[in-house]
Design a protein around this motif. Structure first.
Motif, mmCIF file in Angstrom:
data_model
loop_
_atom_site.group_PDB
_atom_site.id
_atom_site.type_symbol
_atom_site.label_atom_id
_atom_site.label_comp_id
_atom_site.label_asym_id
_atom_site.label_seq_id
_atom_site.Cartn_x
_atom_site.Cartn_y
_atom_site.Cartn_z
ATOM 1 N N UNK A 18 0.966 -1.215 0.073
ATOM 2 C CA UNK A 18 0.017 -0.003 0.030
ATOM 3 C C UNK A 18 0.851 1.310 -0.038
ATOM 4 N N UNK A 19 0.762 1.890 -1.118
ATOM 5 C CA UNK A 19 1.698 3.187 -1.348
ATOM 6 C C UNK A 19 0.975 4.399 -1.494
ATOM 7 N N UNK A 20 -0.379 4.397 -1.143
ATOM 8 C CA UNK A 20 -1.470 5.445 -1.156
ATOM 9 C C UNK A 20 -1.072 6.453 -0.277
ATOM 10 N N UNK A 52 -2.876 14.601 5.054
ATOM 11 C CA UNK A 52 -3.408 15.872 5.019
ATOM 12 C C UNK A 52 -2.244 16.890 4.411
ATOM 13 N N UNK A 53 -0.868 16.596 4.366
ATOM 14 C CA UNK A 53 0.025 17.220 3.782
ATOM 15 C C UNK A 53 0.040 17.110 2.287
ATOM 16 N N UNK A 54 -0.080 15.825 1.853
ATOM 17 C CA UNK A 54 -0.216 15.374 0.597
ATOM 18 C C UNK A 54 -1.389 16.092 -0.130
ATOM 19 N N UNK A 55 -2.601 16.106 0.516
ATOM 20 C CA UNK A 55 -3.746 16.713 0.165
ATOM 21 C C UNK A 55 -3.630 18.173 -0.314
ATOM 22 N N UNK A 56 -2.897 18.783 0.708
ATOM 23 C CA UNK A 56 -2.520 20.214 0.519
ATOM 24 C C UNK A 56 -1.810 20.447 -0.636
ATOM 25 N N UNK A 57 -0.652 19.717 -0.601
ATOM 26 C CA UNK A 57 0.278 19.711 -1.976
ATOM 27 C C UNK A 57 -0.276 19.556 -3.170
ATOM 28 N N UNK A 58 -1.247 18.669 -3.122
ATOM 29 C CA UNK A 58 -2.007 18.053 -4.529
ATOM 30 C C UNK A 58 -3.081 19.124 -4.856
#
Length: 41
Positions: free
Chosen positions: A19-21, A26-32
């Motif tokens: 699992x690499x999702x 939250x940090x990934x969501x903000x960056x995306x």
């Protein structure tokens, strides 16, 4: 004294079941979201 450890790829088991999702981060969501907004502009 610094001990260095060599990378041994044979010791890894990186398969389709790994699992690499990052969607939950939250940090990934903000960056995306930031990237998407810059691309839209």
């Amino acid at each position: 004294m610094i001990n260095y450890v060599a990378f041994v790829p044979d010791r890894l088991e990186y398969t389709q079941s790994y699992e690499n999702a990052l969607d939950f981060s939250p940090r990934f969501q903000d960056d995306a979201k930031s990237l998407a907004m810059r691309l839209i502009e």
